[in-house]
Design an enzyme around this catalytic site. Sequence first.
Site, PDB file in Angstrom:
ATOM      1  N   LYS A   1      85.596 -25.176  25.282  1.00 43.18           N
ATOM      2  CA  LYS A   1      84.554 -26.022  25.899  1.00 43.18           C
ATOM      3  C   LYS A   1      84.895 -26.393  27.337  1.00 43.18           C
ATOM      4  CE  LYS A   1      85.032 -29.083  22.628  1.00 43.18           C
ATOM      5  NZ  LYS A   1      85.902 -28.381  21.714  1.00 43.18           N
TER       6      LYS A   1
ATOM      7  N   HIS B   1      91.503 -29.753  27.107  1.00 42.51           N
ATOM      8  CA  HIS B   1      90.548 -28.789  27.661  1.00 42.51           C
ATOM      9  C   HIS B   1      91.207 -28.016  28.804  1.00 42.51           C
ATOM     10  CE1 HIS B   1      87.069 -31.442  25.989  1.00 42.51           C
ATOM     11  NE2 HIS B   1      87.607 -30.679  25.082  1.00 42.51           N
TER      12      HIS B   1
ATOM     13  N   ASP C   1      88.773 -26.425  20.010  1.00 41.19           N
ATOM     14  CA  ASP C   1      89.486 -25.374  20.734  1.00 41.19           C
ATOM     15  C   ASP C   1      88.633 -24.119  20.925  1.00 41.19           C
ATOM     16  OD1 ASP C   1      91.775 -27.077  20.646  1.00 41.19           O
ATOM     17  OD2 ASP C   1      92.138 -26.372  18.609  1.00 41.19           O
TER      18      ASP C   1
HETATM   19  P1  IMP Z   1      93.491 -36.901  15.354  1.00 41.96           P
HETATM   20  O1  IMP Z   1      92.260 -36.618  16.137  1.00 41.96           O
HETATM   21  O2  IMP Z   1      94.739 -36.973  16.193  1.00 41.96           O
HETATM   22  O3  IMP Z   1      93.325 -38.100  14.475  1.00 41.96           O
HETATM   23  O4  IMP Z   1      93.732 -35.664  14.362  1.00 41.96           O
HETATM   24  C1  IMP Z   1      92.861 -35.386  13.266  1.00 41.96           C
HETATM   25  C2  IMP Z   1      92.648 -33.885  13.100  1.00 41.96           C
HETATM   26  O5  IMP Z   1      91.883 -33.391  14.200  1.00 41.96           O
HETATM   27  C3  IMP Z   1      93.944 -33.060  13.087  1.00 41.96           C
HETATM   28  O6  IMP Z   1      93.777 -31.963  12.214  1.00 41.96           O
HETATM   29  C4  IMP Z   1      94.057 -32.574  14.516  1.00 41.96           C
HETATM   30  O7  IMP Z   1      94.810 -31.386  14.602  1.00 41.96           O
HETATM   31  C5  IMP Z   1      92.593 -32.322  14.840  1.00 41.96           C
HETATM   32  N1  IMP Z   1      92.300 -32.394  16.269  1.00 41.96           N
HETATM   33  C6  IMP Z   1      92.224 -33.499  17.046  1.00 41.96           C
HETATM   34  N2  IMP Z   1      91.918 -33.161  18.316  1.00 41.96           N
HETATM   35  C7  IMP Z   1      91.776 -31.832  18.345  1.00 41.96           C
HETATM   36  C8  IMP Z   1      91.407 -30.892  19.360  1.00 41.96           C
HETATM   37  O8  IMP Z   1      91.145 -31.235  20.521  1.00 41.96           O
HETATM   38  N3  IMP Z   1      91.361 -29.584  18.978  1.00 41.96           N
HETATM   39  C9  IMP Z   1      91.595 -29.179  17.700  1.00 41.96           C
HETATM   40  N4  IMP Z   1      91.937 -30.015  16.725  1.00 41.96           N
HETATM   41  C10 IMP Z   1      92.016 -31.331  17.041  1.00 41.96           C
END
Ligand code: IMP
Length: 428
Positions: A16, A41, A13
């Site tokens: 990008k 994004h 976040d």
């Molecule tokens: P997952 O990618 O859904 O497996 O989540 C794993 C961790 O990555 C969690 O803490 C999510 O909040 C974080 N996360 C996944 N994608 C993003 C993103 O695009 N921005 C910020 N955090 C993310």
Amino acid sequence: MAVIVIVGAQWGDEGKGKIVDVLTEKADGVARYQGGHNAGHTVVIKNEKFVLHIIPSGILHKGKTCIIGNGVVVDPAFLIEEIDELKKRGIEVGENLFLSKNAHLIMPYHTAIEREQERLKGSKKIGTTGRGIGPAYVDKIARTGLRVGDLLYPEVFREKLKINLSSVNNLLKALYNAGGFDLENVYKEYMGYADRLSGHIADTDVIINKMIDENKNMVLEGAQGTLLDVDHGTYPYVTSSSASAGGACTGLGVGPTKITKVIGVVKAYTTRVGEGPFPTEIKDSLGEKIREKGGEYGATTGRPRRCGWLDMVALKYSIRVNGFTGLVITKLDILDGLEKIRMCTSYKCDGILHEEFPKELSVLERCEPVYEEVAGWKENTSGIKNFEKLPGAAWEYIRKIESMLNTKIQIISSGQKRDELIMLHEPF
Ligand code: IMP
């Protein structure tokens, strides 16, 4: 010719999407190398807001080649929805979008397994986006995954699905007492997606390497951020892919010798969504104020992001594992009006000073930040396009980041819109 990798330097976040969109203007192609529709994004063009989850943000520019690489996990239903939504809004999505045959498919059972796993973990849950990302990557590494290319061979797809469902349905019932999935229903559903997506499915490694050989300018786009990387992040509170720069090579089939620059995107403060350690988190009303002013709510899940001060310990680590050749600073304007700004220069844990980012979660969780305070500025910096217009203290803050990290700042982003930025050193 330049092949530039864009990586989030923090916990994702960082902004990008806008930077990729801006750089795409001078690029011929843009390729996404990992993650899935867990990413969000945001790009604002002439007051119109686009939130892209899986398609590279370069799609918003006409005539650019957009690639979803082999390192990405793809929920085909979601991808089709995103394509349709973009088309509805007048964006060209046709022969400019390529989807790797080797990208893995997110299946309905991945989301079901993730939901049950998170539920059972209770207070120890990761706080995932709930989109089946982790279980899809588990299948990839376990060599049981279904790939985008399998969609083109219905019999092969059906056979693999049959084998997978026989074990997945048993697992769901035995471990979680949850319902299973019907072979025919899932097969039909995915063959429908195959019809819609077949025109985009390609050998993307061939396309991208040909473009590089032809001296085209390429942007390789990472999702999430370095501290969410499965190897280098705050494990296990990470995503399940290689978000850092190395992931661009494996996630696209581009050799390391072809990469010319690696640019880290750094938010002027820090945010994190989901669970996990965050030493510089601001837990009082100031954290809330930054969240509101910065619009710090997840672009994918809408969850409030945790907000904190800039963490130089984490950033030095991020620079090391990515080999950044330059940085972009985003959302500087959110700090406007603060009397003092804090920068974390080391951590303290059990009386020991840490200047290196601790690898052990048990240590990192107990680290107290050691801060250096710098002067804030009263002026409004939002939308500034010329560095000479930046207030002295804001410029000092930027210079301090640059000297502490020993890495050049190339762009300062001063707002959501495309042209709201200060270009210090053109990356292409
Ligand atoms: P997952 O990618 O859904 O497996 O989540 C794993 C961790 O990555 C969690 O803490 C999510 O909040 C974080 N996360 C996944 N994608 C993003 C993103 O695009 N921005 C910020 N955090 C993310």
